[in-house]
Design a protein around this motif. Structure first.
Motif, mmCIF file in Angstrom:
data_model
loop_
_atom_site.group_PDB
_atom_site.id
_atom_site.type_symbol
_atom_site.label_atom_id
_atom_site.label_comp_id
_atom_site.label_asym_id
_atom_site.label_seq_id
_atom_site.Cartn_x
_atom_site.Cartn_y
_atom_site.Cartn_z
ATOM 1 N N THR A 60 0.842 -1.189 0.000
ATOM 2 C CA THR A 60 0.000 0.000 0.000
ATOM 3 C C THR A 60 0.878 1.240 0.000
ATOM 4 O OG1 THR A 60 -1.711 -1.138 1.255
ATOM 5 C CG2 THR A 60 -1.744 1.276 1.303
ATOM 6 N N PHE A 70 0.421 4.784 1.391
ATOM 7 C CA PHE A 70 -0.444 5.625 2.216
ATOM 8 C C PHE A 70 -0.256 7.100 1.847
ATOM 9 C CE2 PHE A 70 0.343 1.962 5.136
ATOM 10 C CZ PHE A 70 -0.977 1.538 5.265
ATOM 11 N N ASP A 103 5.023 -1.532 2.704
ATOM 12 C CA ASP A 103 4.212 -0.364 2.347
ATOM 13 C C ASP A 103 5.080 0.882 2.209
ATOM 14 O OD1 ASP A 103 1.903 -1.922 2.464
ATOM 15 O OD2 ASP A 103 1.660 -1.545 4.614
ATOM 16 N N ALA A 124 -10.083 11.716 7.184
ATOM 17 C CA ALA A 124 -9.575 10.504 7.827
ATOM 18 C C ALA A 124 -10.691 9.781 8.573
ATOM 19 C CB ALA A 124 -8.430 10.854 8.780
ATOM 20 N N GLY A 131 -12.574 7.732 6.234
ATOM 21 C CA GLY A 131 -11.783 6.709 5.566
ATOM 22 C C GLY A 131 -11.311 7.035 4.170
ATOM 23 N N ASP A 191 -5.661 8.476 4.632
ATOM 24 C CA ASP A 191 -5.006 7.541 5.544
ATOM 25 C C ASP A 191 -4.491 8.229 6.808
ATOM 26 O OD1 ASP A 191 -5.293 5.444 3.598
ATOM 27 O OD2 ASP A 191 -3.616 6.351 2.500
ATOM 28 N N SER A 246 -6.776 7.241 9.996
ATOM 29 C CA SER A 246 -8.146 6.758 9.899
ATOM 30 C C SER A 246 -8.277 5.433 10.629
ATOM 31 C CB SER A 246 -8.533 6.574 8.426
ATOM 32 O OG SER A 246 -9.738 5.849 8.312
ATOM 33 N N SER A 272 -10.684 3.288 10.458
ATOM 34 C CA SER A 272 -11.151 2.236 9.551
ATOM 35 C C SER A 272 -10.000 1.706 8.697
ATOM 36 C CB SER A 272 -12.281 2.757 8.656
ATOM 37 O OG SER A 272 -11.857 3.848 7.864
ATOM 38 N N VAL A 273 -9.087 2.595 8.292
ATOM 39 C CA VAL A 273 -7.916 2.145 7.528
ATOM 40 C C VAL A 273 -6.989 1.328 8.430
ATOM 41 C CG1 VAL A 273 -5.853 2.930 6.299
ATOM 42 C CG2 VAL A 273 -8.043 4.072 5.908
ATOM 43 N N ALA A 307 -8.185 -2.173 8.905
ATOM 44 C CA ALA A 307 -8.117 -2.980 7.680
ATOM 45 C C ALA A 307 -6.726 -3.582 7.451
ATOM 46 C CB ALA A 307 -8.507 -2.125 6.476
ATOM 47 N N GLN A 308 -5.751 -3.169 8.256
ATOM 48 C CA GLN A 308 -4.377 -3.662 8.077
ATOM 49 C C GLN A 308 -4.189 -5.031 8.735
ATOM 50 O OE1 GLN A 308 -2.570 -1.708 5.973
ATOM 51 N NE2 GLN A 308 -4.492 -0.537 6.063
#
Length: 335
Positions: free
Chosen positions: A30, A32, A61, A81, A84, A87, A244, A246-247, A250-251
């Motif tokens: 990713t 960011f 990343d 952020a 979402g 980042d 964020s 939510s971000v 998700a990791q």
């Protein structure tokens, strides 16, 4: 021959497996996005660059910095952020307060007297509580604490050594109610304005002055539009890096761990950077045309604490939280 062929096939299989694994890792990497209000050399930049260096050393990343409010005002990036679509962002803590009011405890005037107090509070139990509150209230996670120094008052009109000297000046403040009310307690009605508009407003004399850390004044070349510096200490500029939530969730566990570890290192580095740069920034500003004045802050402190603190006890989760902070610093509680 058959044995050699089997070995060769086995080698091909191992090489193929390694390539497939590498391709899989690269495919899942990713990049960011990290928003900053500040520019290169600022406290925000120091925090963010160290974080990126550490994160990239621990994961596959990468991260890209967007300086000078390229992705919007600091408050807008907090909102982005939260939902979402961004980042990370590095922001002055007063720009998180509208979304998570309890962090406003760190912007109460004169609540922090030294840089060491700022580090102790943010990196201890109170800081941990504020991290949880921002996740709960704003949907963002503070992953690193940035430090830029006390917000020193500057203006283009005259030296300010007393509250009387301040009267009649048009002073810009961030769009933060605690900071606005602090200036009102000092007898003037300040002009709320976003950071991205400030230099132009000073240049065009829309406002006479503002307050900001010495490091940021240097990197933004405020000596070109301001003449006088007044050494006040009402607000220590804390600039956390937020992510964020939510971000973050998700990791993978490994990336989450890397983010937390990188944030802790960036926090320590930010404090070191501030300590190293603040004095030289002051010297540079004076060398490049600004005058520096000491201020007897006794009346400033009295008016700010009497008129502002009680008004915001509820929004910072109660007087008991203020007293908890004061106790942790060995200071008398408020009654």
């Amino acid at each position: 021959m058959k044995i050699e062929t089997k070995k060769l096939k086995k080698s091909y299989f191992l090489i193929g497996s390694i390539l497939a694994c590498t391709m899989s890792i690269n495919a899942s990497a990713t990049q960011f996005k990290i928003a900053l209000g500040g520019n290169e050399g600022s406290g925000q930049y120091a925090t963010a660059t160290k974080f990126v260096q550490e994160l990239e050393s621990r994961t596959n990343d990468t991260a890209k910095l967007f300086l000078n409010s390229q992705l919007g005002t600091e408050q807008n990036t907090v909102n982005d952020a939260a939902i979402g679509v961004l980042d990370f962002s590095v922001v002055a803590i007063n720009n998180i307060t509208p979304f998570s009011p309890s962090v406003g405890i760190l912007t109460l005037p004169y609540i922090l007297k030294t840089s060491d107090e700022a580090a102790k509070i943010t990196q201890g139990k109170i800081g941990d509580r504020l991290v949880k509150n921002t996740i709960r209230d704003a949907g963002v996670r503070i992953v690193a604490w940035g430090y830029s120094g006390f917000r020193v008052l500057s203006n283009s009109k005259r030296p300010i050594k007393t509250l009387e000297d301040l009267q009649g000046l048009v002073i810009r403040v961030p769009k933060n109610e605690i900071m606005i009310d602090t200036y009102r307690a000092w007898g003037i009605n300040p002009t709320p304005m976003g950071w991205s508009s400030l230099f132009t407003a000073l240049q065009q004399k829309v406002v006479d002055g503002q307050d900001l850390s010495l490091i940021d004044m240097k990197t933004s070349k405020f000596n070109e539009v301001q003449k006088y510096l007044s050494d006040i200490h009402y607000n220590f500029l804390i600039e956390p890096m937020i992510m964020s939530e939510s971000v973050f969730q998700a990791q993978t566990p490994a990336v989450k761990k890397a983010i937390i570890e990188s944030g802790k290192i960036a926090t320590k580095y930010s404090f070191k950077y501030m300590k190293e740069q603040e004095a030289s920034a002051k010297d540079w500003l004076i060398k490049n045309g600004m005058e520096f004045d000491e201020v007897d802050e006794g009346p400033w402190i009295q008016k700010a604490k009497a008129n502002v603190w009680p008004k915001y006890y509820d929004s910072v989760d109660g007087k008991d939280k203020v007293n908890d902070l004061l106790r942790s610093l060995g200071r008398p509680e408020v009654k």
